[in-house]
Design a protein around this motif. Structure first.
Motif, PDB file in Angstrom:
ATOM      1  N   UNK A   1      42.570  39.621  50.541  1.00 56.99           N
ATOM      2  CA  UNK A   1      42.929  38.080  50.138  1.00 56.99           C
ATOM      3  C   UNK A   1      41.574  37.421  51.103  1.00 56.99           C
ATOM      4  N   UNK A   2      41.713  37.740  52.446  1.00 59.46           N
ATOM      5  CA  UNK A   2      40.933  37.017  53.214  1.00 59.46           C
ATOM      6  C   UNK A   2      39.653  37.340  53.128  1.00 59.46           C
ATOM      7  N   UNK A   3      39.094  38.315  52.709  1.00 60.12           N
ATOM      8  CA  UNK A   3      37.919  38.649  52.588  1.00 60.12           C
ATOM      9  C   UNK A   3      37.188  38.459  51.094  1.00 60.12           C
ATOM     10  N   UNK A   4      38.124  38.218  50.175  1.00 58.43           N
ATOM     11  CA  UNK A   4      37.472  37.729  48.996  1.00 58.43           C
ATOM     12  C   UNK A   4      36.488  36.380  49.123  1.00 58.43           C
ATOM     13  N   UNK A   5      35.232  36.623  48.480  1.00 57.45           N
ATOM     14  CA  UNK A   5      34.457  35.571  48.858  1.00 57.45           C
ATOM     15  C   UNK A   5      34.892  34.297  48.498  1.00 57.45           C
ATOM     16  N   UNK A   6      35.534  33.817  47.536  1.00 56.54           N
ATOM     17  CA  UNK A   6      36.003  32.439  47.509  1.00 56.54           C
ATOM     18  C   UNK A   6      37.082  31.875  48.366  1.00 56.54           C
ATOM     19  N   UNK A   7      37.975  32.967  48.840  1.00 58.17           N
ATOM     20  CA  UNK A   7      38.884  32.623  49.974  1.00 58.17           C
ATOM     21  C   UNK A   7      38.033  32.528  51.372  1.00 58.17           C
TER      22      UNK A   7
ATOM     23  N   UNK B   1      47.457  53.438  50.067  1.00 63.43           N
ATOM     24  CA  UNK B   1      48.192  52.232  50.406  1.00 63.43           C
ATOM     25  C   UNK B   1      47.009  51.367  50.922  1.00 63.43           C
ATOM     26  N   UNK B   2      46.130  51.640  51.569  1.00 61.95           N
ATOM     27  CA  UNK B   2      44.921  50.674  52.139  1.00 61.95           C
ATOM     28  C   UNK B   2      44.197  50.157  50.756  1.00 61.95           C
ATOM     29  N   UNK B   3      43.842  50.977  49.909  1.00 62.97           N
ATOM     30  CA  UNK B   3      42.860  50.755  48.701  1.00 62.97           C
ATOM     31  C   UNK B   3      43.970  49.972  47.630  1.00 62.97           C
ATOM     32  N   UNK B   4      45.199  50.222  47.488  1.00 60.86           N
ATOM     33  CA  UNK B   4      46.093  49.458  46.576  1.00 60.86           C
ATOM     34  C   UNK B   4      46.210  48.026  46.937  1.00 60.86           C
ATOM     35  N   UNK B   5      46.555  48.014  48.394  1.00 62.05           N
ATOM     36  CA  UNK B   5      46.767  46.687  48.993  1.00 62.05           C
ATOM     37  C   UNK B   5      45.559  45.718  48.795  1.00 62.05           C
ATOM     38  N   UNK B   6      44.364  46.283  49.037  1.00 61.46           N
ATOM     39  CA  UNK B   6      42.899  45.648  48.899  1.00 61.46           C
ATOM     40  C   UNK B   6      42.942  45.247  47.536  1.00 61.46           C
ATOM     41  N   UNK B   7      43.062  45.989  46.708  1.00 59.20           N
ATOM     42  CA  UNK B   7      43.068  45.730  45.288  1.00 59.20           C
ATOM     43  C   UNK B   7      44.052  44.714  44.686  1.00 59.20           C
ATOM     44  N   UNK B   8      45.245  44.752  45.147  1.00 57.84           N
ATOM     45  CA  UNK B   8      46.121  43.909  44.780  1.00 57.84           C
ATOM     46  C   UNK B   8      45.951  42.505  45.286  1.00 57.84           C
ATOM     47  N   UNK B   9      45.336  42.201  46.659  1.00 56.68           N
ATOM     48  CA  UNK B   9      45.011  41.045  47.188  1.00 56.68           C
ATOM     49  C   UNK B   9      43.736  40.554  46.593  1.00 56.68           C
ATOM     50  N   UNK B  10      42.547  41.278  46.540  1.00 51.92           N
ATOM     51  CA  UNK B  10      41.481  40.746  45.715  1.00 51.92           C
ATOM     52  C   UNK B  10      41.557  40.605  44.146  1.00 51.92           C
ATOM     53  N   UNK B  11      42.463  41.383  43.556  1.00 52.99           N
ATOM     54  CA  UNK B  11      42.899  41.033  42.109  1.00 52.99           C
ATOM     55  C   UNK B  11      43.555  40.016  42.103  1.00 52.99           C
TER      56      UNK B  11
ATOM     57  N   UNK C   1      31.517  38.189  39.515  1.00 57.41           N
ATOM     58  CA  UNK C   1      30.966  39.530  39.249  1.00 57.41           C
ATOM     59  C   UNK C   1      31.243  40.141  40.534  1.00 57.41           C
ATOM     60  N   UNK C   2      31.067  39.657  41.741  1.00 60.92           N
ATOM     61  CA  UNK C   2      31.116  40.256  43.173  1.00 60.92           C
ATOM     62  C   UNK C   2      32.451  40.687  43.165  1.00 60.92           C
ATOM     63  N   UNK C   3      33.616  40.054  42.930  1.00 63.75           N
ATOM     64  CA  UNK C   3      35.077  40.487  42.978  1.00 63.75           C
ATOM     65  C   UNK C   3      35.150  41.549  41.917  1.00 63.75           C
ATOM     66  N   UNK C   4      34.536  41.632  40.742  1.00 64.07           N
ATOM     67  CA  UNK C   4      34.774  42.659  39.877  1.00 64.07           C
ATOM     68  C   UNK C   4      34.129  43.961  40.121  1.00 64.07           C
ATOM     69  N   UNK C   5      32.920  43.643  40.641  1.00 64.62           N
ATOM     70  CA  UNK C   5      32.476  45.185  41.217  1.00 64.62           C
ATOM     71  C   UNK C   5      33.242  45.723  42.392  1.00 64.62           C
ATOM     72  N   UNK C   6      33.615  44.876  43.278  1.00 60.13           N
ATOM     73  CA  UNK C   6      34.402  45.484  44.455  1.00 60.13           C
ATOM     74  C   UNK C   6      35.688  46.180  43.895  1.00 60.13           C
ATOM     75  N   UNK C   7      36.367  45.510  43.048  1.00 57.04           N
ATOM     76  CA  UNK C   7      37.567  45.969  42.522  1.00 57.04           C
ATOM     77  C   UNK C   7      37.431  47.247  41.854  1.00 57.04           C
TER      78      UNK C   7
END
Length: 437
Positions: free
Chosen positions: A21-27, A151-161, A267-273
């Motif tokens: 969540x915190x590192x998503x570009x928009x947030x 769990x790390x990757x899933x949490x990140x994808x959940x937050x960024x998604x 595009x940035x978020x989709x690439x990261x996810x």
């Protein structure tokens, strides 16, 4: 075993949901604007990255407190505390008033919340990895240990998604006004689920064995530092690379693509996810592979890969081609997942049971505080000052060069029982320890 793995991985999920969540570009940009006074020419993204870095200052103190405590009173009790502290801290960010409402108290309060979160996180990862390692059967410790970083990757994808979905659904105006708060609020229910899971399992068999035998360390912190500092130093050097890669990919890259390469937010978020989902798909098979060939081949391959391939990867990322960006991103992520797949089984096995939680937590969090938490703000500032977009590649290459030597020196413990590692009884394996026991 399944309950222990799920309960342990859930804590990492909560921790990295916050980072997603915190590192998503928009947030990142919104938080830097909402909580700080407006500054002409100020970079809101770098202010948010500075907050992330500041929170990491508290992590070593959390590890010094929670780590030895986990060796004294048990893994389960400490982990139940850390997960609720982490999730509650993230939730509070979602309800804090901004600078326009309470003035200078806004960034100070936000900083305090992030420091509390960092303090609790300092006791989380080492304990969660220790719990899985001490529950897992010897011949499948790599496979089960990989669930920690799943769990790390899933949490990140959940937050960024979640951020991406809300940004697309609400639009920029509503997202800036109130929508940015919702992802932070979701952390509390996730933490409560994790707390429920952790209170429903027994402590690890290894800790219970020590407790019944009266063999727990009488002064865990002193014994941890005096008797285990050489191995802790090796851990710090290895985690240097792990964290530079981890926080470059998961924290810095989304904003790097937007602010420095001028890629669109979506595009940035989709690439990261997309890269994260690919890593999720392969992490468990890689963990299982390490049970057969050993942990060190994967770790050394990742270090050599970062030394050789970081510059070409960032050259590809800086092309105007979407395929080039994806390919470069995939190289950085592919090398990282080689490490993530085995750190949950490698790091706990570097220390004896009676000081495992503390030694792992302290070494890991010192390195994370000094190097991991500062990655985004340091690299971002250097790019701004030098105008050189290859700074992340150079930093990865430096970290890889530092990590290679300790990776060669640590013993291979792929088939060593967890109660034998880190003790005088542990065999010193050479080469790929999976071929001998």
């Amino acid at each position: 075993m399944r309950k222990a793995v799920l309960a342990s991985a859930m804590g990492n999920c909560v921790e990295w949901f916050d980072f997603g969540v915190f590192s998503a570009g928009v947030i990142t940009a919104i938080v830097g604007t909402v909580f700080f006074p407006p500054e002409e020419g100020g970079n809101a993204t770098l202010r948010s990255f500075a907050l992330i870095a500041a929170a990491f200052l508290a992590r070593p103190f959390g590890s010094l407190f929670f780590g030895p405590l986990g060796d004294r009173i048990g893994r389960k009790k400490v982990l139940s505390t850390t997960i609720i502290m982490m999730s509650a801290s993230t939730f509070v960010i979602g309800v804090l008033p901004g600078y326009g409402t309470i003035g200078i108290a806004a960034p100070l309060t936000l900083l305090a919340v992030r420091l509390i979160q960092g303090f609790s996180t300092g006791g989380e990862y080492g304990g969660a990895a220790t719990m899985i390692a001490e529950y897992a059967p010897t011949d499948r410790r790599g496979f089960y240990g990989a669930f920690l970083e799943l769990g790390t990757l899933s949490g990140y994808v959940l937050g960024a998604g979640l951020v991406l979905g809300m940004h697309v659904g609400l639009g920029e105006e509503q997202m800036n006004a109130w929508g940015w708060r919702i992802p932070f609020l979701v952390a509390l229910p996730l933490g409560l689920v994790g707390l429920y899971l952790r209170t429903r399992i027994a402590d690890t068999p290894e800790f219970e064995r020590l407790e019944q035998a009266g063999a727990k360390a009488k002064a865990p912190l002193r014994e941890t530092i005096l008797r285990n500092w050489p191995m802790m130093f090796k851990l710090i050097c290895i985690v240097f690379l792990l964290n530079i890669a981890d926080y470059t990919l998961l924290t810095f890259m989304p904003s790097y693509l937007i602010d420095f390469l001028h890629l669109a937010d979506v595009s940035s978020q989709l690439t990261t996810i997309g890269v994260e989902l690919a890593m999720i798909a392969v992490i468990l098979p890689l963990g299982a592979l390490s049970d057969r060939i050993g942990r060190k081949p994967l770790l050394i391959s990742a270090a050599v890969g970062y030394l050789v391939l970081s510059w070409p990867a960032f050259a590809a990322i800086q092309t105007d081609s979407v395929l080039g960006v994806a390919a470069g991103y995939a190289v950085v992520g592919g090398l990282l997942v080689l490490m993530l797949a085995v750190v949950g089984s490698t790091f706990p096995a570097m220390f004896p049971t009676k000081v495992r939680y503390g030694a792992f937590a302290i070494g890991y969090n010192i390195s994370t505080s000094v190097f991991g938490g500062t990655t985004a703000v340091l690299v971002g500032s250097l790019i701004e000052k030098t105008g050189n977009n290859y700074v992340p590649a150079y930093y990865l290459m430096l970290a890889a060069a530092v990590a290679i030597v300790p990776l060669l020196l640590i013993p291979e413990t792929a088939r060593v029982p967890i109660d034998k590692v880190g003790t005088e009884n542990a065999p010193e394996l050479v080469g790929s320890g999976a071929r001998s026991s």
